[in-house]
Motif scaffolding. Sequence first.
Motif, short mmCIF file in Angstrom:
data_model
loop_
_atom_site.label_atom_id
_atom_site.label_comp_id
_atom_site.label_asym_id
_atom_site.label_seq_id
_atom_site.Cartn_x
_atom_site.Cartn_y
_atom_site.Cartn_z
N GLY A 160 67.01 57.12 -24.03
CA GLY A 160 65.50 57.05 -24.11
C GLY A 160 65.08 56.58 -22.59
O GLY A 160 66.06 55.94 -21.95
N ALA A 161 64.10 56.93 -22.05
CA ALA A 161 63.70 56.57 -20.85
C ALA A 161 63.00 55.17 -20.93
O ALA A 161 61.99 55.10 -21.66
N ALA A 162 63.63 54.39 -19.99
CA ALA A 162 63.35 53.01 -20.41
C ALA A 162 62.15 52.57 -19.42
O ALA A 162 61.51 51.59 -19.78
N ASP A 163 62.19 53.21 -18.27
CA ASP A 163 61.07 53.12 -17.23
C ASP A 163 60.81 54.25 -16.35
O ASP A 163 61.76 54.55 -15.77
N ASP A 164 59.73 54.83 -16.69
CA ASP A 164 59.51 55.94 -15.75
C ASP A 164 58.34 55.73 -14.98
O ASP A 164 57.60 56.94 -14.37
N SER A 165 58.17 54.72 -14.50
CA SER A 165 57.03 54.05 -13.75
C SER A 165 57.15 54.79 -12.20
O SER A 165 55.88 54.77 -11.73
N GLY A 166 58.17 55.29 -11.81
CA GLY A 166 58.31 55.79 -10.51
C GLY A 166 58.12 57.30 -10.39
O GLY A 166 57.93 57.76 -9.14
N LEU A 167 57.89 58.01 -11.62
CA LEU A 167 57.55 59.40 -11.55
C LEU A 167 56.44 59.53 -10.79
O LEU A 167 55.18 58.95 -11.04
N PRO A 168 56.38 60.23 -9.64
CA PRO A 168 54.82 60.43 -9.06
C PRO A 168 53.83 61.21 -9.72
O PRO A 168 52.66 60.67 -9.49
N ASN A 169 54.13 62.21 -10.60
CA ASN A 169 52.99 62.55 -11.29
C ASN A 169 53.55 63.37 -12.41
O ASN A 169 54.77 63.31 -12.51
#
Lengths: 116, 109
Positions: free
Chosen positions: A53-62
């Motif tokens: 699972g993706a625990a943190d995807d906050s850095g994906l730009p869009n």
Amino acid sequence: GAGVSQTPSNKVTEKGKYVELRCDPISGHTALYWYRQSLGQGPEFLIYFQGTGAADDSGLPNDRFFAVRPEGSVSTLKIQRTERGDSAVYLCASSLTASGNTDTQYFGPGTRLTVL
Amino acid sequence: DAKTTQPNSMESNEEEPVHLPCNHSTISGTDYIHWYRQLPSQGPEYVIHGLTSNVNNRMASLAIAEDRKSSTLILHRATLRDAAVYYCIGNSGNTPLVFGKGTRLSVIA
């Protein structure tokens, strides 16, 4: 033992095309991270996985950027409708766990993506 | 995570000690200080990390100020292979590393 590997090492594509970048982490490492590095800058966080699972995807730009890790090992970073601004070195790292305080991250050599 | 400040570049003579400074005045009590370095055309590699006490390993030493607002990475004898960008990172648990621009170390033969 084997370190983190990334394929391809270089990828040249045309604007608007779809690309997939692959990361093979160190065997047994549960945490996997994707970063991207532009020329003259430090690596910039994109997403990290704990297991599948993706625990943190906050850095994906869009929403053109997406990553998966279906079996908790290999991960693929997918970029749709590439733009020239996506050109960078994409780095993958893995660590034994995701305890950021003390866990060492081991980085791969990166994939250099060039969008023409 | 603590924001860190490092000089853009430093220069050292081969076989001399190098002291790489890092300021992290906003560090919290649970943030570890990590150092990574990136050799040309390679991914970053771990160097050392610590919380409060000074730390030593085969690559380097880490001296952390008593107030934890700064730290210094010490390479005891610089070699040409130590030429790299050195990143100082303040990191709390379960968060990704936040890299700044780091310090570019040049080593002169």
